[in-house]
Design a protein around this motif. Structure first.
Motif, short mmCIF file in Angstrom:
data_model
loop_
_atom_site.label_atom_id
_atom_site.label_comp_id
_atom_site.label_asym_id
_atom_site.label_seq_id
_atom_site.Cartn_x
_atom_site.Cartn_y
_atom_site.Cartn_z
N GLY B 117 44.18 -60.60 6.76
CA GLY B 117 43.39 -60.53 7.98
C GLY B 117 41.94 -60.18 7.69
O GLY B 117 41.01 -60.75 8.27
N ILE B 118 41.74 -59.23 6.77
CA ILE B 118 40.37 -58.83 6.42
C ILE B 118 39.64 -59.98 5.74
O ILE B 118 38.48 -60.28 6.08
CB ILE B 118 40.40 -57.58 5.50
N ALA B 119 40.34 -60.64 4.80
CA ALA B 119 39.71 -61.76 4.10
C ALA B 119 39.29 -62.84 5.09
O ALA B 119 38.18 -63.39 5.01
CB ALA B 119 40.69 -62.34 3.08
N ALA B 120 40.16 -63.11 6.08
CA ALA B 120 39.82 -64.14 7.07
C ALA B 120 38.64 -63.70 7.92
O ALA B 120 37.74 -64.50 8.22
CB ALA B 120 41.04 -64.43 7.95
N ALA B 121 38.60 -62.40 8.29
CA ALA B 121 37.52 -61.92 9.16
C ALA B 121 36.19 -61.94 8.41
O ALA B 121 35.15 -62.25 8.99
CB ALA B 121 37.84 -60.50 9.63
#
Lengths: 301, 314
Positions: B117-121
């Motif tokens: 999720g962090i990588a995508a954000a």
């Protein structure tokens, strides 16, 4: 100026992408629905036609998706199984809406003690993991296709009741409802004329997502042997039968699961699309901020 | 804070009271005579009478409920109608396995979901983001038991690198335990991972555009510190909400996935009791699960106030 012209570039682009995905998913569901209804003429074999000379075969021209342990054609069983799996998901959601919406409506509109008790019961039901609630109801009613549908419906009912109640609480105190009340109009008229029409939209979106949840719970029940009894095919039941002869990656194990996953994916995408469509003021991102992806999550049991 | 917590505890106790009443009423909701259902169609009147007295159906309902609650509070959940084993023993035997699987699934879901999720954000609206979003959307649509079957087919049957069935606790034998639990944990954790990744992504995108992040960037705080120390804590509340919802879902998932891997946990006990209509076992298992879910949710509410001291009225 049209509403879409006011939207900023990225939002509009995303909206357009969502629309394209939604169309593809809807198309898939329509084709699936037609194929399901026409399973009789379309299926090359009957769902229980056994051929002991062709047991557990791979893909071939005669059997597109191979045959199962009794030599039955997997493709034909997939089509007939769709009737059971999709049909029971629809019936389950009808049960859930049929009980949940009136319960939420009454609870929200009457308020006070009725509301307090109903909410406590609903909260308690929501504390049960959905699949376990469905299994418990199956234990009470007995196993079988009909009871599985009812069990899944009752298990999903609290979500509808809660959402309807939350909507009613907002609409109940709107000025136009108050105005109608001061005219001395009866309660049922207020409900039918003002409260229901103005509360129903999120319920429609929830219905779309819950269709996916129902499909998944019914498949799980049948996989556990608590749903559709053999020889009647259902997607979950086909996976149960195939799992007993598991011998590596074979079409018997891939195909029914893929059918469930693709259908669920299409239902989720159409549900999100419907949500954006019914409330054009809210982009999917800002909506997610307000409600933590609740509707999409609902489909994952 | 203390009053809010007290109110919460009262609410939890009420939920547990209602849940126990509902679970108690299960035998009353059975269409027809529950004693006949349990004894079977061919049972003689004597057998039916025996079952009836065994289920305590002859006594007034209030007395039955009182006895049921007295038992529950004293750790007595009745005995199985078929194996004669005390339900508490069945739960004590099967619950640890199921809980170990649930925790393993949760670890997979959090360990993969939050970084994804962090990588995508951080790379929002790029190809990386697109791939992660596609994976998490697909993850929400894949039935956990089917994913388990696919994993067994590939890793246990095609490649023979991991065991297909059975259960070994990591506390008894860490190596064997991990080998046995890795596939079930992946199967159980997939859906939760997808949900956590999606939620983390949208919460992080929002927080990363907040004023305080801009200020920190302007003050030269390293990007890594901003993301992992400041932004993540602020984004964690909706993520924790999803994790709380996931606990319930993970337990449900474990119950089904156990069957795939031939693990005799809570799910196996519940399913066979359901088929045999062994009501005391069904009641006991369900009551324990609801108790666990409610307690976990209470702990999550406490966690909220720690994550965000502004939240008082939980």
């Amino acid at each position: 100026m049209g509403a879409s012209a006011m939207l900023k570039g990225p939002v509009r682009r995303r909206r357009r992408a969502g629309r394209a995905g939604g169309r593809v998913a809807l198309g898939f569901l329509v084709v699936l629905g037609v194929a399901t209804l026409l399973a009789g003429p379309l299926a090359p074999y009957g769902y229980n036609d056994q051929d002991y000379d062709a047991i557990l075969q791979g893909m071939s021209g005669a059997h597109w998706f191979g045959t199962d342990d009794l030599g039955r054609d997997v493709f034909s069983r997939l089509l007939y199984g769709a009737q059971v799996s999709l049909g029971s998901a629809v019936v389950a959601v009808v049960v859930a809406v049929g009980i949940g919406v009136p319960v939420g409506l009454v609870s929200g509109f009457v308020g006070r003690r009725v509301d307090a008790v109903v909410m406590r019961v609903l909260d308690t039901l929501l504390a049960f993991p959905t699949i376990l609630l469905a299994i418990t109801i199956t234990a009470v009613l007995g196993t079988g296709l009909l009871t599985a549908m009812v069990a899944v419906g009752i298990a999903l009912m609290p979500s509808f009741a809660r959402m309807m109640r939350a909507q009613v609480l907002v609409v109940r105190d709107r000025l136009y409802v108050d105005a109608a009340r001061t005219f001395g109009l009866p309660g049922w008229w207020l409900v039918a004329r003002h409260v229901v029409p103005n509360s129903i939209q999120p319920v429609i979106v929830l219905t779309a997502h819950m269709l996916g949840a129902a499909l998944l719970v019914e498949a799980s029940l049948s996989f556990l042997g608590l749903g559709t009894p053999p020889p009647q095919p259902s997607w979950g039941g086909m996976l149960r039968e195939a799992s007993r002869f598991l011998d590596g990656l074979a079409p018997q194990i891939i195909v029914p699961g893929l059918a469930i996953a693709l259908t669920l994916l299409a239902i989720n995408v159409v549900g999100d699309w419907l949500r954006d469509l019914l409330d054009p003021r809210v982009t999917s991102r800002s909506r997610r901020r307000a409600v933590p992806e609740a509707t999409t999550e609902a489909a994952a049991v | 804070m203390v009053t809010a917590l007290r109110r919460k505890v009262v609410s939890v106790l009420l939920t547990l009271l209602f849940a126990s009443a509902m679970v108690f009423l299960i035998t009353y909701l059975v269409p027809g005579d529950p004693a006949v259902v349990v004894a079977g169609e061919q049972a003689t009147p004597e057998q039916i009478a025996l079952v009836r007295s065994e289920l305590g159906l002859d006594d007034p309902i209030v007395e039955q409920y009182g006895r049921f609650m007295w038992g529950v509070l004293h750790g007595d959940l009745g005995t199985s109608l078929f194996t004669r084993e005390p339900v508490v023993d069945i739960v004590a035997r099967t619950l640890p396995r199921t809980m170990e699987l649930v925790v393993a699934g949760l670890v997979v879901a959090i360990a993969a979901g939050i970084p994804l999720g962090i990588a995508a954000a951080m790379r929002a609206r790029t190809a990386t983001d697109g791939v992660i979003r596609a994976v998490s959307t697909a993850g929400l649509a894949i039935p956990n038991f089917w994913f388990g079957l696919i994993l067994v087919s590939i890793f246990a049957l095609e490649w023979a690198v991991l065991p297909a069935t059975g259960f070994v606790s990591v506390f008894d034998d860490p190596v064997e335990g991990l080998a046995h639990q890795v596939l079930p944990a992946l199967a159980i954790g997939l859906t939760a991972m997808a949900a956590i990744a999606r939620q983390t992504r949208s919460a992080m995108i929002e927080v990363l555009s907040a004023d305080f992040v801009r200020t920190q960037r302007a003050m030269g705080v390293p990007g890594r510190a901003i993301v992992w120390q400041h932004a993540l804590k602020n984004a964690s509340i909706p993520v924790v909400t999803i994790i709380g919802l996931d606990i319930s879902r993970l337990i449900g998932g474990a119950v089904v996935v156990e069957t795939v891997f031939g693990i005799s946990g809570l799910g196996g006990a519940l399913v066979s009791a359901t088929t045999q209509r062994d009501f005391p076992v069904v009641q006991g298992v369900i009551l324990v699960v609801v108790f666990l879910v409610v307690i976990v949710n209470l702990l999550i509410d406490v966690l909220y106030t720690w994550l965000d001291p502004r939240i008082q009225g939980v």
